[in-house]
Write an enzyme that holds these catalytic residues in place. Structure first.
Site, PDB file in Angstrom:
ATOM      1  N   PRO A 120     -30.007  40.386 -31.564  1.00  0.00           N
ATOM      2  CA  PRO A 120     -29.774  38.999 -31.128  1.00  0.00           C
ATOM      3  C   PRO A 120     -29.083  38.937 -29.780  1.00  0.00           C
ATOM      4  O   PRO A 120     -28.067  39.601 -29.556  1.00  0.00           O
ATOM      5  CB  PRO A 120     -28.896  38.442 -32.248  1.00  0.00           C
ATOM      6  N   CYS A 121     -29.650  38.123 -28.887  1.00  0.00           N
ATOM      7  CA  CYS A 121     -29.234  38.199 -27.489  1.00  0.00           C
ATOM      8  C   CYS A 121     -28.389  37.023 -27.027  1.00  0.00           C
ATOM      9  O   CYS A 121     -27.914  37.023 -25.893  1.00  0.00           O
ATOM     10  CB  CYS A 121     -30.457  38.294 -26.588  1.00  0.00           C
ATOM     11  N   GLN A 122     -28.169  35.998 -27.848  1.00  0.00           N
ATOM     12  CA  GLN A 122     -27.458  34.819 -27.357  1.00  0.00           C
ATOM     13  C   GLN A 122     -26.082  35.146 -26.774  1.00  0.00           C
ATOM     14  O   GLN A 122     -25.694  34.583 -25.752  1.00  0.00           O
ATOM     15  CB  GLN A 122     -27.313  33.777 -28.469  1.00  0.00           C
TER      16      GLN A 122
END
Length: 659
Positions: free
Chosen positions: A120-122
């Site tokens: 997950p890159c947020q």
């Protein structure tokens, strides 16, 4: 907001339930699946798979996804519909869950060829960090977002499964935002396992994706060291190419826009992209061509906008947001250009994605097309669920391009015990040279036991004075072996200063005279002396902090070794990618970083480089741009190397078979 009403009837779309793929399987049947559908197939595992954008890319490149893992129930339902194998709902942030995954995959031991995923890159993205700061401040969110550490879970699974190849995708900020420490660590740990690694910042449009979208791709393989991507395309797939064939929808303010199933009639002229997207889709209709209702004021706003319009251009009577704070709140797309990057925010509102001609925002199907999901691909859940899954996905065409670089090479098998990766060899030589120089006359240029915060401070403050090396050495010698600054050392520094500029830099030390306690707190010194950013960075590097020194000298060394011009064209992106290959990670990373600065400032000069004195000359790919006699002299007497690996040239020769 200046108006406090919704302007359209509140609605929640129907929830699409999708049956599982006929070749999917439950964990208890996985062993049978391996001997049935999965037999003789090239198998992959997709971690943090979401709806399956990367899985589809792997499939297009020749892999079969044996297992996907995610924590999003709706995304997994989507994945189970569109792919064979297991779709597992798991939180990989927990070690005991990774134990469970390892046990489930035990029947496939030795058969998993590739592990792929996009942690997950947020938290890494600029938008994500801003959102998290707001949640921490106003809603009590834990400031330590555990999603930022999920790369460790990803790497742990790779270590457990030991596939032949590894593929990781993320936002560029995963590297650019933290001096690439995460990427450097992953690369180094993979290299220690015998993988050759490669990191690229890729513009997705160069591989057929019709949007502005730059991604960070990390590839690794333990069978061959030389590998590269297929050539990039200069042709852009425009928005018209991508969605121009989709049906026009009647749009009236406050009324429903589109539907789950909409009549489709193929136009006489169909772009090659649209033709690819229509494969195996129903000929008479298109699915999920639907979007939100349009407010009356938005309908009027959209009608007056062009692709060049800013939110500040909107009629003040129609604005619902502060035009100074929300400068790009609305964006009408351009038929002849790429789309704006599709992100998960599209699940909240579509104002960044206003249709070029119709007074509405993009539909689910249009967003899917722009992400390169074919029309046969369905998304489980509500309309918002679908938008979120699409926005979070890796564009399948980008995933395919990355995966193709990892295809097995005919006749090659994984090297027993793994490879000795090229860049690891370069770093070992660089570390050895730097350690030797640190023990000699260049001690003050390199972090180590002999370098105290006092000496690092003097070097940092004098870094912009253009002193010759001998002059700088003489000045630093005045405080050699000292750990605090007294009147005696201060006067010695002033006396040794050969220029007025150097004296003015020394004068800045007057505020910390005879303060022995200050020098025990190395982190406080830059603030106390009001160091400029460049000075503070150099100080931190010399005191052993692991960071990238983005100076022209070091970037030049990295560019020449990679055979690129990134030191002149893309210093902060591709330039840093080239630099991290040489810096690596671990305890010696600061030493290597300082050594590259030293080499760039002394021998690897912009003009007339002294290749005979450069410790990395044997690895230099940019030999065509230096005098041939200098390079020949530098190479003489060195241990033989038949050739420099193609991956070091920036445009590496592709050896993997392509489909």
């Amino acid at each position: 907001m200046t108006k406090q009403y919704y302007g359209v009837p509140l609605e929640r779309s129907d929830q699409l339930k999708l049956p599982a793929n006929r070749n999917s399987c439950k964990p208890e049947k996985f062993a049978d699946w391996l001997e049935g559908y999965g037999k003789e197939r090239r198998l992959a595992v997709d971690l943090f798979s979401g709806a399956g954008g990367l899985s589809l890319g792997l499939q297009r490149a020749g892999w079969t996804v044996a297992a996907s893992v995610d924590s999003d129930e709706r995304a997994l339902e989507t994945h189970a519909k569109n792919f064979p194998g297991m779709s597992l709902r798991m939180d990989l942030g927990k070690p005991e869950v990774r134990d469970e995954l390892e046990a489930l995959l035990k029947p496939a031991e030795g058969k998993i060829d590739l592990v792929a995923g996009g942690p997950p890159c947020q938290p890494f993205s600029r938008a994500g960090r801003s959102k998290i700061r707001s949640l921490v401040k106003h809603h009590g969110r834990d400031p330590e977002d555990h999603r930022k550490e999920l790369w460790k879970a990803y790497l742990d699974v790779v270590k457990r499964l030991r596939p032949r190849a590894v593929l990781m995708e993320n936002v560029p900020d995963m590297g650019l935002g933290d001096d690439f420490i995460v990427i450097r660590t992953i690369e180094q740990e993979l290299e220690e396992l015998g993988y050759a690694t490669q990191v690229r910042l890729v513009d997705a449009w160069r591989y057929g994706v019709p949007q502005h979208r730059k991604r960070l791709i990390l590839l690794a393989r333990n069978d061959v060291e030389r590998f590269g991507w297929r050539p990039e395309s200069e042709r852009r797939t425009t928005l018209r190419d991508a969605i121009g064939d989709l049906p026009v929808l009647p749009v009236k303010a406050r009324e429903k826009v589109g539907d789950r199933e909409w009549e489709y009639s193929e136009p006489e002229e169909l772009s090659s992209f649209a033709r690819e997207m229509r494969k195996r889709a129903p000929k008479e209709h298109v699915w999920d061509h639907m979007t939100r209702r349009v407010r009356e004021d938005d309908w009027l706003t959209f009608d007056k906008m062009t692709s060049k319009s800013l939110y500040s251009d909107v009629d003040p009577e129609l604005r619902r947001y502060d035009a100074e704070q929300f400068t790009d709140k609305y964006k009408k797309l351009d038929w002849g250009d790429l789309s704006r990057s599709i992100t998960a925010h599209i699940a909240k509102d579509g104002y960044w994605y206003i249709h070029p001609e119709q007074n509405r925002t993009l539909t689910v199907r249009e967003a899917a097309r722009i992400q390169t999901f074919p029309d046969r691909f369905r998304f489980a859940g509500t309309r918002s669920d679908a938008f979120r899954q699409i926005g979070n996905a890796v564009p399948p065409l980008l995933g395919q391009a990355a995966a193709e670089a990892l295809l097995p090479v005919d006749g090659d098998e994984s090297a027993e015990g793994g490879l000795q990766p090229y860049w690891r060899t370069v770093r070992e030589d660089l570390t050895k040279w730097a350690a030797e120089r640190r023990g000699g006359a260049d001690w003050f240029q390199l972090p180590g036991e002999r370098m105290s915060p006092l000496q690092a401070t003097v070097v940092a403050l004098l870094s912009g004075t253009r002193l010759q090396s001998a002059q700088l050495a003489k000045m630093v010698a005045a405080v050699k072996g000292r750990t605090t600054l007294t009147q005696t050392e201060y006067r010695a520094l002033l006396d040794a200063a050969p220029t007025e500029s150097a004296r003015s830099r020394v004068d800045r030390l007057a505020v910390v005279l005879d303060e022995p306690e200050l020098w025990n707190d190395a982190d406080a010194i830059p603030k106390q002396l009001k160091m400029k950013p460049a000075e503070a960075t150099l100080y931190q590097l010399l005191t052993g902090k692991d960071l990238l020194w983005i100076g022209q000298a070091a970037l030049r060394v990295a560019a020449r070794l990679n055979g690129s011009d990134s030191d002149r064209t893309n210093r902060l992106s591709d330039g840093r990618v080239n630099l991290v290959k040489l810096v690596g990670a671990g305890e010696e990373a600061p030493l290597r970083m300082a050594a590259l600065r030293l080499i760039g400032n002394t021998v690897c000069r912009s003009r007339e480089p002294l290749c005979v004195e450069c410790p990395l000359a044997r690895y230099c790919v940019d030999k065509d741009n230096v005098a041939s006699d200098l390079f020949t002299d530098a190479m003489s007497g060195e241990r033989g190397r038949d050739s420099v690996p193609a991956q070091a040239r920036g445009t590496g020769r592709r050896t993997a078979a392509r489909r």
